[in-house]
Design an enzyme around this catalytic site. Structure first.
Site, PDB file in Angstrom:
ATOM      1  N   LYS A   1       2.221  -2.972   6.521  1.00  0.00           N
ATOM      2  CA  LYS A   1       2.398  -2.707   5.089  1.00  0.00           C
ATOM      3  C   LYS A   1       3.831  -2.236   4.806  1.00  0.00           C
ATOM      4  O   LYS A   1       4.371  -2.499   3.735  1.00  0.00           O
ATOM      5  CB  LYS A   1       1.359  -1.697   4.593  1.00  0.00           C
ATOM      6  CG  LYS A   1      -0.058  -2.283   4.510  1.00  0.00           C
ATOM      7  CD  LYS A   1      -0.155  -3.382   3.438  1.00  0.00           C
ATOM      8  CE  LYS A   1      -1.578  -3.827   3.184  1.00  0.00           C
ATOM      9  NZ  LYS A   1      -1.677  -4.875   2.144  1.00  0.00           N
TER      10      LYS A   1
ATOM     11  N   SER B   1       0.868  -1.175   0.000  1.00  0.00           N
ATOM     12  CA  SER B   1       0.000   0.000   0.000  1.00  0.00           C
ATOM     13  C   SER B   1       0.905   1.225   0.000  1.00  0.00           C
ATOM     14  O   SER B   1       2.079   1.133   0.390  1.00  0.00           O
ATOM     15  CB  SER B   1      -0.843  -0.013   1.288  1.00  0.00           C
ATOM     16  OG  SER B   1      -1.453   1.244   1.495  1.00  0.00           O
TER      17      SER B   1
ATOM     18  N   TYR C   1      -2.011  -1.368  10.398  1.00  0.00           N
ATOM     19  CA  TYR C   1      -2.016  -1.406   8.927  1.00  0.00           C
ATOM     20  C   TYR C   1      -0.723  -0.797   8.392  1.00  0.00           C
ATOM     21  O   TYR C   1      -0.031  -1.385   7.555  1.00  0.00           O
ATOM     22  CB  TYR C   1      -3.243  -0.638   8.396  1.00  0.00           C
ATOM     23  CG  TYR C   1      -3.463  -0.835   6.911  1.00  0.00           C
ATOM     24  CD1 TYR C   1      -4.167  -1.936   6.431  1.00  0.00           C
ATOM     25  CD2 TYR C   1      -2.968   0.076   5.984  1.00  0.00           C
ATOM     26  CE1 TYR C   1      -4.364  -2.124   5.063  1.00  0.00           C
ATOM     27  CE2 TYR C   1      -3.174  -0.107   4.620  1.00  0.00           C
ATOM     28  CZ  TYR C   1      -3.873  -1.212   4.164  1.00  0.00           C
ATOM     29  OH  TYR C   1      -4.064  -1.392   2.805  1.00  0.00           O
TER      30      TYR C   1
HETATM   31  N1  LIG Z   1      -8.649  -0.372  -1.192  1.00  0.00           N
HETATM   32  C1  LIG Z   1      -7.613   0.402  -0.959  1.00  0.00           C
HETATM   33  O1  LIG Z   1      -7.758   1.656  -0.850  1.00  0.00           O
HETATM   34  C2  LIG Z   1      -6.230  -0.169  -0.843  1.00  0.00           C
HETATM   35  C3  LIG Z   1      -5.154   0.741  -0.850  1.00  0.00           C
HETATM   36  C4  LIG Z   1      -3.865   0.221  -0.731  1.00  0.00           C
HETATM   37  C5  LIG Z   1      -3.655  -1.138  -0.632  1.00  0.00           C
HETATM   38  N2  LIG Z   1      -4.730  -1.980  -0.615  1.00  0.00           N
HETATM   39  C6  LIG Z   1      -4.458  -3.410  -0.487  1.00  0.00           C
HETATM   40  O2  LIG Z   1      -4.954  -4.078  -1.628  1.00  0.00           O
HETATM   41  C7  LIG Z   1      -5.280  -5.430  -1.290  1.00  0.00           C
HETATM   42  C8  LIG Z   1      -6.696  -5.744  -1.736  1.00  0.00           C
HETATM   43  O3  LIG Z   1      -7.565  -4.892  -1.004  1.00  0.00           O
HETATM   44  P1  LIG Z   1      -9.042  -4.493  -1.487  1.00  0.00           P
HETATM   45  O4  LIG Z   1      -9.151  -3.030  -1.328  1.00  0.00           O
HETATM   46  O5  LIG Z   1      -9.354  -5.126  -2.774  1.00  0.00           O
HETATM   47  O6  LIG Z   1      -9.863  -5.114  -0.273  1.00  0.00           O
HETATM   48  P2  LIG Z   1     -11.167  -6.070  -0.235  1.00  0.00           P
HETATM   49  O7  LIG Z   1     -11.578  -6.061   1.179  1.00  0.00           O
HETATM   50  O8  LIG Z   1     -12.125  -5.663  -1.299  1.00  0.00           O
HETATM   51  O9  LIG Z   1     -10.555  -7.507  -0.643  1.00  0.00           O
HETATM   52  C9  LIG Z   1      -9.648  -8.172   0.176  1.00  0.00           C
HETATM   53  C10 LIG Z   1      -9.872  -9.653  -0.006  1.00  0.00           C
HETATM   54  O10 LIG Z   1      -8.883 -10.355   0.777  1.00  0.00           O
HETATM   55  C11 LIG Z   1      -9.516 -11.487   1.337  1.00  0.00           C
HETATM   56  N3  LIG Z   1      -8.773 -11.962   2.526  1.00  0.00           N
HETATM   57  C12 LIG Z   1      -8.574 -11.326   3.691  1.00  0.00           C
HETATM   58  N4  LIG Z   1      -7.890 -12.119   4.542  1.00  0.00           N
HETATM   59  C13 LIG Z   1      -7.647 -13.281   3.884  1.00  0.00           C
HETATM   60  C14 LIG Z   1      -6.997 -14.484   4.236  1.00  0.00           C
HETATM   61  N5  LIG Z   1      -6.478 -14.678   5.459  1.00  0.00           N
HETATM   62  N6  LIG Z   1      -6.907 -15.464   3.298  1.00  0.00           N
HETATM   63  C15 LIG Z   1      -7.442 -15.283   2.059  1.00  0.00           C
HETATM   64  N7  LIG Z   1      -8.098 -14.189   1.686  1.00  0.00           N
HETATM   65  C16 LIG Z   1      -8.205 -13.185   2.587  1.00  0.00           C
HETATM   66  C17 LIG Z   1     -10.917 -11.012   1.700  1.00  0.00           C
HETATM   67  O11 LIG Z   1     -11.829 -12.091   1.874  1.00  0.00           O
HETATM   68  C18 LIG Z   1     -11.247 -10.124   0.506  1.00  0.00           C
HETATM   69  O12 LIG Z   1     -11.927 -10.842  -0.518  1.00  0.00           O
HETATM   70  C19 LIG Z   1      -5.069  -5.542   0.229  1.00  0.00           C
HETATM   71  O13 LIG Z   1      -3.802  -6.096   0.492  1.00  0.00           O
HETATM   72  C20 LIG Z   1      -5.126  -4.092   0.685  1.00  0.00           C
HETATM   73  O14 LIG Z   1      -4.428  -3.893   1.897  1.00  0.00           O
HETATM   74  C21 LIG Z   1      -6.013  -1.538  -0.724  1.00  0.00           C
END
Ligand SMILES: NC(=O)c1ccc[n+]([C@@H]2O[C@H](COP(=O)([O-])OP(=O)(O)OC[C@H]3O[C@@H](n4cnc5c(N)ncnc54)[C@H](O)[C@@H]3O)[C@@H](O)[C@H]2O)c1
Length: 268
Positions: A158, A141, A154
């Protein structure tokens, strides 16, 4: 730079693939001609639905990425059923812990944002070194390069993911393994659905992207063999400013926090 990664005909695994960024990346790889995309998630109902919607070359897998034995078994099974894994996107993530967080939020953040990547790397590197090729993508992130003002667990874990990705890239680059680290700021997904006025967290006033925009950046960066994937290009500038003068950067972040606190009552 690593070797450019070519998507057509490849076998890809995307964890956290049931929704959000993982789902969009999987869909994009399929559009680019990947032979098989295994979408893995601990949410078994949603992962089945997602795979069905993504079509015949998408394969659902229920997987908890924090279970090392399950990750090792998943790698073996995918290679048996679909051939050598060309790209593993270690993308699952959780938004846990407000402010300093409790022990539970630290534990889950550490296990999902750091240990899960270690488990994937342990299961994959031996196979990839033997073949002299393969690519691992870790989703961190912008919080892993800068900070997330809402959540210490977080932010810190990260940062750990970025450090691990760098370590893997250095350690395994000469063995033919490419490593990339995806560092978006705010993206419109379930994880950020509760962000309120959306001036909080890592975003600091910049635009939220759609998951499909992130997928676009991923494919472009992989095609160029780039390590750092920044769907929000301004993050490169923020990171430079942080490295150049920490005191000044912390001063700027304190002003941002004080604005957020004023507008959202402290949740951030
Ligand atoms: N959305 C944002 O603004 C953002 C910004 C920076 C980084 N990220 C990162 O991007 C990645 C995806 O996030 P997103 O926004 O699509 O979130 P999201 O919540 O839409 O999807 C995350 C998915 O990860 C799955 N998950 C969580 N723990 C798990 C586990 N132990 N085993 C298997 N699956 C698991 C959840 O079931 C979910 O389907 C994450 O690593 C998040 O930290 C997101």
């Amino acid at each position: 730079m690593a070797e450019p990664f070519s998507v057509p005909e490849s076998t890809v695994v995307v964890t956290g693939g049931a929704r959000g960024i993982g789902r969009a990346i999987a869909a994009r790889f399929l559009r680019e001609g990947a032979a098989s995309v295994v979408v893995a998630d601990r949410d078994s109902e949603e992962i089945d639905r997602t795979a069905t919607e993504l079509g015949a070359r998408a394969h659902p897998m229920t997987l908890d990425v924090t279970d090392e034995a399950a990750v090792a078994a998943a790698v073996a099974r995918v290679e048996e059923e679909h051939g050598p894994i060309d790209l593993w996107c270690s993308n699952a993530g959780v938004g846990a812990g407000v402010d300093l967080g409790d022990d539970e939020s630290w534990d889950v953040s550490w296990r999902v944002h750091v240990l899960a990547h270690v488990y994937a790397a342990r299961a994959l590197t031996g196979r990839m070194v033997e073949r002299g090729r393969g690519h691992i993508l870790l989703t961190s992130s912008a919080a892993g390069l800068l900070s997330n003002l809402s959540s210490a667990p977080y932010s810190v874990t990260k940062h750990g993911a970025v450090a691990l990705a760098e370590w893997l890239a250095i350690r395994y680059g000469d063995d033919g393994i490419g490593v990339s680290c995806l560092c978006p700021q705010g993206v419109n997904t379930a994880m950020t659905a509760g962000d309120g006025d959306r001036t909080a967290g890592t975003r600091l006033g910049d635009a939220y992207l759609e998951p499909e925009d992130v997928a676009e950046s991923v494919v472009a960066a992989l095609g160029e063999g780039r390590f750092l994937i920044l769907p929000h290009p301004e993050v490169a500038d923020y990171e430079q400013r942080r490295a150049q003068d920490r005191d000044r950067w912390i001063g700027g972040m304190r002003r941002a926090w004080s604005k957020i606190r004023g507008s959202s009552g402290g949740r951030g």
